[in-house]
Design a protein around this motif. Structure first.
Motif, PDB file in Angstrom:
ATOM      1  N   LYS A 172      17.321   8.924  -7.158  1.00 32.87           N
ATOM      2  CA  LYS A 172      17.098   8.756  -8.591  1.00 32.87           C
ATOM      3  C   LYS A 172      16.355   7.455  -8.854  1.00 32.87           C
ATOM      4  O   LYS A 172      16.683   6.411  -8.302  1.00 32.87           O
ATOM      5  N   LEU A 173      15.328   7.527  -9.693  1.00 28.22           N
ATOM      6  CA  LEU A 173      14.506   6.370 -10.003  1.00 28.22           C
ATOM      7  C   LEU A 173      14.824   5.877 -11.407  1.00 28.22           C
ATOM      8  O   LEU A 173      14.476   6.509 -12.398  1.00 28.22           O
ATOM      9  N   ASN A 174      15.536   4.739 -11.479  1.00 26.64           N
ATOM     10  CA  ASN A 174      15.850   4.125 -12.767  1.00 26.64           C
ATOM     11  C   ASN A 174      14.894   2.983 -13.084  1.00 26.64           C
ATOM     12  O   ASN A 174      15.054   2.327 -14.106  1.00 26.64           O
ATOM     13  N   GLY A 175      13.954   2.755 -12.211  1.00 31.20           N
ATOM     14  CA  GLY A 175      12.991   1.686 -12.426  1.00 31.20           C
ATOM     15  C   GLY A 175      11.615   2.247 -12.728  1.00 31.20           C
ATOM     16  O   GLY A 175      11.469   3.184 -13.516  1.00 31.20           O
ATOM     17  N   ALA A 176      10.607   1.703 -12.085  1.00 25.01           N
ATOM     18  CA  ALA A 176       9.233   2.116 -12.370  1.00 25.01           C
ATOM     19  C   ALA A 176       8.443   2.246 -11.074  1.00 25.01           C
ATOM     20  O   ALA A 176       8.683   1.517 -10.110  1.00 25.01           O
ATOM     21  N   GLN A 177       7.520   3.190 -11.076  1.00 19.34           N
ATOM     22  CA  GLN A 177       6.548   3.350 -10.001  1.00 19.34           C
ATOM     23  C   GLN A 177       5.154   3.164 -10.592  1.00 19.34           C
ATOM     24  O   GLN A 177       4.782   3.875 -11.532  1.00 19.34           O
ATOM     25  N   LEU A 178       4.406   2.235 -10.030  1.00 18.33           N
ATOM     26  CA  LEU A 178       3.029   1.978 -10.458  1.00 18.33           C
ATOM     27  C   LEU A 178       2.133   2.156  -9.248  1.00 18.33           C
ATOM     28  O   LEU A 178       2.239   1.389  -8.282  1.00 18.33           O
ATOM     29  N   GLY A 179       1.253   3.162  -9.273  1.00  9.96           N
ATOM     30  CA  GLY A 179       0.393   3.374  -8.119  1.00  9.96           C
ATOM     31  C   GLY A 179      -0.542   4.545  -8.305  1.00  9.96           C
ATOM     32  O   GLY A 179      -0.571   5.189  -9.358  1.00  9.96           O
TER      33      GLY A 179
ATOM     34  N   ALA B 137       9.957   4.983 -15.300  1.00 10.45           N
ATOM     35  CA  ALA B 137       8.588   5.359 -15.654  1.00 10.45           C
ATOM     36  C   ALA B 137       7.768   5.555 -14.391  1.00 10.45           C
ATOM     37  O   ALA B 137       7.975   4.875 -13.389  1.00 10.45           O
ATOM     38  N   GLN B 138       6.844   6.496 -14.456  1.00  8.11           N
ATOM     39  CA  GLN B 138       5.844   6.707 -13.412  1.00  8.11           C
ATOM     40  C   GLN B 138       4.469   6.546 -14.049  1.00  8.11           C
ATOM     41  O   GLN B 138       4.140   7.263 -14.989  1.00  8.11           O
ATOM     42  N   ILE B 139       3.688   5.609 -13.528  1.00 13.85           N
ATOM     43  CA  ILE B 139       2.352   5.358 -14.060  1.00 13.85           C
ATOM     44  C   ILE B 139       1.381   5.354 -12.885  1.00 13.85           C
ATOM     45  O   ILE B 139       1.475   4.497 -11.997  1.00 13.85           O
ATOM     46  N   GLY B 140       0.474   6.320 -12.864  1.00  7.63           N
ATOM     47  CA  GLY B 140      -0.466   6.417 -11.759  1.00  7.63           C
ATOM     48  C   GLY B 140      -1.443   7.550 -11.953  1.00  7.63           C
ATOM     49  O   GLY B 140      -1.477   8.195 -13.013  1.00  7.63           O
ATOM     50  N   PHE B 141      -2.233   7.824 -10.941  1.00  7.59           N
ATOM     51  CA  PHE B 141      -3.192   8.929 -11.014  1.00  7.59           C
ATOM     52  C   PHE B 141      -2.479  10.269 -10.867  1.00  7.59           C
ATOM     53  O   PHE B 141      -2.732  11.202 -11.627  1.00  7.59           O
ATOM     54  N   VAL B 142      -1.562  10.375  -9.897  1.00 10.19           N
ATOM     55  CA  VAL B 142      -0.751  11.579  -9.689  1.00 10.19           C
ATOM     56  C   VAL B 142       0.714  11.181  -9.699  1.00 10.19           C
ATOM     57  O   VAL B 142       1.134  10.306  -8.933  1.00 10.19           O
ATOM     58  N   ASN B 143       1.508  11.825 -10.573  1.00  9.49           N
ATOM     59  CA  ASN B 143       2.938  11.552 -10.679  1.00  9.49           C
ATOM     60  C   ASN B 143       3.717  12.854 -10.525  1.00  9.49           C
ATOM     61  O   ASN B 143       3.391  13.837 -11.190  1.00  9.49           O
TER      62      ASN B 143
ATOM     63  N   SER C 177      16.843   3.824  -6.969  1.00  9.58           N
ATOM     64  CA  SER C 177      16.060   2.623  -7.206  1.00  9.58           C
ATOM     65  C   SER C 177      16.201   2.183  -8.659  1.00  9.58           C
ATOM     66  O   SER C 177      16.119   2.994  -9.573  1.00  9.58           O
ATOM     67  N   THR C 178      16.443   0.900  -8.848  1.00 13.14           N
ATOM     68  CA  THR C 178      16.490   0.332 -10.197  1.00 13.14           C
ATOM     69  C   THR C 178      15.460  -0.774 -10.343  1.00 13.14           C
ATOM     70  O   THR C 178      15.540  -1.577 -11.257  1.00 13.14           O
ATOM     71  N   GLY C 179      14.513  -0.806  -9.441  1.00 10.30           N
ATOM     72  CA  GLY C 179      13.513  -1.859  -9.477  1.00 10.30           C
ATOM     73  C   GLY C 179      12.116  -1.309  -9.648  1.00 10.30           C
ATOM     74  O   GLY C 179      11.899  -0.271 -10.280  1.00 10.30           O
ATOM     75  N   LEU C 180      11.157  -1.991  -9.042  1.00  8.48           N
ATOM     76  CA  LEU C 180       9.738  -1.667  -9.200  1.00  8.48           C
ATOM     77  C   LEU C 180       9.118  -1.349  -7.855  1.00  8.48           C
ATOM     78  O   LEU C 180       9.326  -2.071  -6.881  1.00  8.48           O
ATOM     79  N   GLN C 181       8.347  -0.256  -7.820  1.00  6.34           N
ATOM     80  CA  GLN C 181       7.478   0.050  -6.693  1.00  6.34           C
ATOM     81  C   GLN C 181       6.041  -0.008  -7.199  1.00  6.34           C
ATOM     82  O   GLN C 181       5.679   0.740  -8.110  1.00  6.34           O
ATOM     83  N   ALA C 182       5.241  -0.875  -6.610  1.00  8.93           N
ATOM     84  CA  ALA C 182       3.844  -1.001  -7.017  1.00  8.93           C
ATOM     85  C   ALA C 182       2.975  -0.940  -5.778  1.00  8.93           C
ATOM     86  O   ALA C 182       3.068  -1.815  -4.905  1.00  8.93           O
ATOM     87  N   GLY C 183       2.143   0.108  -5.675  1.00  7.79           N
ATOM     88  CA  GLY C 183       1.294   0.270  -4.511  1.00  7.79           C
ATOM     89  C   GLY C 183       0.411   1.491  -4.646  1.00  7.79           C
ATOM     90  O   GLY C 183       0.369   2.137  -5.699  1.00  7.79           O
TER      91      GLY C 183
ATOM     92  N   PHE D 155       0.832  -1.200   0.000  1.00 10.11           N
ATOM     93  CA  PHE D 155       0.000   0.000   0.000  1.00 10.11           C
ATOM     94  C   PHE D 155       0.872   1.257   0.000  1.00 10.11           C
ATOM     95  O   PHE D 155       0.645   2.194  -0.753  1.00 10.11           O
ATOM     96  N   ILE D 156       1.912   1.274   0.870  1.00 10.63           N
ATOM     97  CA  ILE D 156       2.869   2.381   0.926  1.00 10.63           C
ATOM     98  C   ILE D 156       4.271   1.814   0.756  1.00 10.63           C
ATOM     99  O   ILE D 156       4.703   0.962   1.532  1.00 10.63           O
ATOM    100  N   ASN D 157       4.984   2.280  -0.257  1.00  6.48           N
ATOM    101  CA  ASN D 157       6.351   1.845  -0.522  1.00  6.48           C
ATOM    102  C   ASN D 157       7.285   3.046  -0.478  1.00  6.48           C
ATOM    103  O   ASN D 157       7.024   4.058  -1.133  1.00  6.48           O
ATOM    104  N   THR D 158       8.368   2.928   0.285  1.00  3.73           N
ATOM    105  CA  THR D 158       9.302   4.039   0.446  1.00  3.73           C
ATOM    106  C   THR D 158      10.724   3.529   0.304  1.00  3.73           C
ATOM    107  O   THR D 158      11.092   2.507   0.895  1.00  3.73           O
ATOM    108  N   GLN D 159      11.530   4.245  -0.473  1.00  3.70           N
ATOM    109  CA  GLN D 159      12.963   3.971  -0.531  1.00  3.70           C
ATOM    110  C   GLN D 159      13.708   5.292  -0.587  1.00  3.70           C
ATOM    111  O   GLN D 159      13.269   6.245  -1.218  1.00  3.70           O
TER     112      GLN D 159
END
Length: 346
Positions: free
Chosen positions: A144-151, A163-169, A130-136, A122-126
């Motif tokens: 620096k975000l080299n991966g993706a955020q989905l939320g 990439a940032q994919i969500g309602f608010v980025n 980041s070179t991985g995935l945050q999904a929540g 639900f809540i992901n923090t780093q």
């Protein structure tokens, strides 16, 4: 009675450990509390599991703690690792005080260092890169975000190259894709592309106010916001000769430069006449010119497809190059539009 006896044994063991200075080199195995010294790499299964120093294997319980690095799996309600993680954390709250090189899956996932794997929750923090995935629901990456955020909400104050994919980025520097309802970037780097209903780029974006004229509505006011390659336009129109004088709508546009002065500007948008309930879908192919660093002029042909809610609410254009009524509800009108824009962005 058996349960009470077990609890008394566990408590007596804990008291004895405390009395003897809490000797960290002695393994403890009870139903309630398990403790493993460094190098004792056997599974810990109990209500509370505590590994001193680095540990390899598994911790399965309500509360799992590891004061050093951990390689393996922590499964419980609260999982804590004191250094880096190579493996899996599954629980309600997962915390790693170092890099995550595996997966955190839970309601709240936190890494005080980098994430080179996946955070699902639900809540992901780093805190670091980041070179991985945050999904929540809420994803936060302060480095620096080299991966993706989905939320639903994705936050990164530094730079996004994934990439940032969500309602608010939101991000500091955008070098890749933002896809959402609302996108914000402080600055845009080469390759950055925000796509959404409302995309705001403070440096390198495109914001403009436009007044225009066309065959359907002589008075039009538009606000355009996004980046030159892809922006959103919000339109309001007025024609005093129509029974339903006002129309409102929104659409998309793009500015394709063909030199320091001229550009190609295709646009498409939808408008709605509130009282008449007519629907207007309009596309235009404009040629534009930069009259100054802040002023632009565009003009070009347009095509409007009108769907009439009622046959008697027909729109009569001021002029047209081509007009055809297909049935009582559908009509095509080919016309022309011209506009003057004031750029608000640099």
């Amino acid at each position: 009675m058996k349960t009470i006896r077990t609890l008394l044994v566990a408590v007596s063991v804990l008291i004895s450990q405390w009395s003897y200075g809490q000797n960290d080199s002695i393994p403890i195995y009870t139903v309630m509390y398990n403790q493993a010294p460094e190098g004792f790499n056997y599974p810990l299964i109990g209500f509370v599991n505590n590994a001193i120093g680095s540990h390899k294997g598994a911790q399965i319980g309500f509360i799992n703690t590891n004061s050093g690095a951990f390689t393996g799996a922590q499964v419980g309600f609260v999982n804590t690792i004191g250094a880096y993680q190579n493996g899996l954390q599954v629980g309600f709250v997962n915390t790693t005080n170092g890099p995550v090189n595996g997966m955190q899956a839970g309601f709240i996932n936190t890494s005080t260092d980098s994430v080179n794997g996946t955070q699902l929750g639900f809540i992901n923090t780093q805190v670091h890169e980041s070179t991985g995935l945050q999904a929540g629901f809420i994803n936060t990456s302060t480095g620096k975000l080299n991966g993706a955020q989905l939320g639903f909400v994705n936050l990164n104050p530094k730079e996004v190259t994934g990439a940032q994919i969500g309602f608010v980025n939101t991000t500091g520097k955008l070098s890749t894709l933002q896809l959402g309802f609302v996108n914000y970037a402080d600055s845009l780097k080469k390759g950055g592309l925000p796509i959404g209903f409302l995309s705001i780029v403070r440096k390198g974006g495109y914001q403009a106010i436009e007044v225009s004229y066309n065959e359907l509505f002589p008075y039009n006011l538009s606000v355009k916001i996004g980046i030159p390659a892809f922006y959103t336009t919000f339109n309001g129109s007025f024609n005093p000769d129509f029974e339903d004088e006002f129309a409102v709508g929104a659409g998309l546009g793009s500015i394709i430069s063909v030199g320091p002065v001229f550009f190609i500007n295709p646009e498409a948008y939808y408008q709605y006449q509130v009282h008449a309930e007519n629907n207007i879908t309009r596309a235009s192919f404009n040629i534009g010119a930069n009259l100054s660093p802040r002023v632009q002029f565009v003009a070009g042909p347009s095509a409007s497809w009108i769907w009439y809610a009622d046959d008697y609410d027909v729109i009569d254009p001021a002029f047209s190059f081509y007009r055809e009524r297909f049935d009582e509800n559908d009509e095509l009108i080919i016309g022309l539009n011209a506009a003057l824009r004031i750029k608000l962005s640099k």
